[in-house]
Design a protein around this motif. Structure first.
Motif, PDB file in Angstrom:
ATOM      1  N   ILE A   1      19.495  -1.509 -41.923  1.00 35.63           N
ATOM      2  CA  ILE A   1      19.320  -0.984 -43.290  1.00 35.63           C
ATOM      3  C   ILE A   1      19.655   0.510 -43.370  1.00 35.63           C
ATOM      4  O   ILE A   1      19.940   1.023 -44.441  1.00 35.63           O
ATOM      5  CB  ILE A   1      17.907  -1.276 -43.850  1.00 35.63           C
ATOM      6  CG1 ILE A   1      16.819  -0.740 -42.912  1.00 35.63           C
ATOM      7  CG2 ILE A   1      17.717  -2.752 -44.116  1.00 35.63           C
ATOM      8  CD1 ILE A   1      15.404  -0.872 -43.474  1.00 35.63           C
TER       9      ILE A   1
ATOM     10  N   GLN B   1      22.561  -3.969 -45.759  1.00 35.23           N
ATOM     11  CA  GLN B   1      21.939  -4.712 -46.867  1.00 35.23           C
ATOM     12  C   GLN B   1      22.840  -4.783 -48.103  1.00 35.23           C
ATOM     13  O   GLN B   1      22.545  -5.492 -49.048  1.00 35.23           O
ATOM     14  CB  GLN B   1      20.567  -4.105 -47.232  1.00 35.23           C
ATOM     15  CG  GLN B   1      20.562  -2.726 -47.837  1.00 35.23           C
ATOM     16  CD  GLN B   1      20.573  -1.616 -46.790  1.00 35.23           C
ATOM     17  OE1 GLN B   1      21.253  -1.715 -45.787  1.00 35.23           O
ATOM     18  NE2 GLN B   1      19.844  -0.547 -47.052  1.00 35.23           N
TER      19      GLN B   1
ATOM     20  N   ASN C   1      19.082  -6.686 -52.114  1.00 31.60           N
ATOM     21  CA  ASN C   1      19.458  -5.774 -51.010  1.00 31.60           C
ATOM     22  C   ASN C   1      18.279  -5.224 -50.193  1.00 31.60           C
ATOM     23  O   ASN C   1      18.183  -4.033 -49.902  1.00 31.60           O
ATOM     24  CB  ASN C   1      20.416  -4.647 -51.467  1.00 31.60           C
ATOM     25  CG  ASN C   1      19.856  -3.667 -52.474  1.00 31.60           C
ATOM     26  OD1 ASN C   1      19.873  -3.902 -53.674  1.00 31.60           O
ATOM     27  ND2 ASN C   1      19.356  -2.546 -51.984  1.00 31.60           N
TER      28      ASN C   1
END
Ligand SMILES: N[C@@H](CCC(=O)N[C@@H](CS)C(=O)NCC(=O)O)C(=O)O
Length: 254
Positions: free
Chosen positions: A33, A38, A50
């Motif tokens: 991330i 994402q 996301n």
């Protein structure tokens, strides 16, 4: 086989703890991330929000095509229904568990996330000290209130939803155990029942295994530039930014 789209964070640990508790077969698909995974088209297809975690079950309940699910609360409810464990199938006991699952998802997780942001990250992002002070007070206050809610419940129940260990404990524990680290080292002195439960759940072998999954993914210390890029990506996500990332991902696939 279940694919777990995952990064080692409290919301990710909920899923790996449940998978370890139930013994289901799974494999980890890392979603970095901090690097923007994402926003990749293939991830947005399974999680339009996301945010990880998300799963794909290749052998879903009732058969049929692989099933993808996002939101950690929904994932644990599904895995409980799939295995018949840690969530009663019907009746009042089921809803006693689900109310604590929803409580965590709507309260403890978001409030601790925001308290952590103001206490530990925002000082690098905000020049105006009064903003920092207001945000910290607001969210640390909420976390204090929520710790009291758990402490009261655990003063009369062994586990969050009653006498039995359930998905409610697996969902709340990965956040609650971080209270001393994220909020204040001695914070649990005011919440003895909460401390007793944190220590007891920590002893479970599946919990110990689940919280270590993917540890190696974050072992490398990021450079100053990488840290700055990560902050830029993770904080202040408006729809404009997310839409741009989505459009770029779609273009890359076309
Ligand atoms: N309510 C969601 C929250 C998930 C969540 O916030 N995930 C964070 C990591 S713990 C994430 O993926 N952040 C990526 C980003 O902020 O862009 C859940 O429990 O599944």
């Amino acid at each position: 086989m279940i694919d777990v789209h995952y990064w080692p964070t409290p919301n990710g640990f909920k899923v790996t703890i449940m998978l370890e508790e139930t013994g289901l077969d799974y494999r980890i698909v890392p979603v970095d991330i901090g690097a923007g995974d994402q926003f990749k088209a293939e991830f947005l297809r399974i999680c339009p929000n996301n945010r990880m975690p998300a799963i794909i079950d290749h052998d879903p309940i009732g058969g049929g095509a692989p099933l993808s699910i996002f939101e950690s609360g929904a994932i644990l409810e599904y895995l409980a229904d799939k295995t018949g464990q840690f969530l009663p199938k019907t009746g009042p006991e089921r809803y006693k568990v689900l109310q604590w699952v929803h409580w965590q998802m709507a309260n403890l997780g978001p409030m601790m996330g925001n308290a952590n942001h103001f206490k530990n990250y925002a000082k690098n992002l905000i020049d105006d000290a009064s903003q920092l002070e207001y945000g910290t007070k607001r969210f640390v206050g909420e976390v204090d209130r929520l710790s009291g809610v758990m402490d009261a419940q655990l003063s009369v129940n062994r586990y969050l939803a009653g006498a039995d260990y359930s998905i409610a404990d697996m969902i709340a524990w990965p956040w609650a155990m971080l209270l001393p680290r994220l909020i204040q080292e001695d914070v649990l002195k005011d919440f003895p029942h909460l401390k007793r439960w944190i220590d007891e759940v920590a002893e479970r072998p599946a919990v110990q295994k689940g919280r270590k999954v993917g540890k190696e993914l974050t072992e490398r210390k990021l450079t100053e530039e990488e840290e700055a890029a990560r902050r830029k990506l993770l904080f202040n996500q408006t729809n404009d930014k997310v839409r741009a990332a989505r459009e770029a991902a779609a273009k890359a696939v076309a």
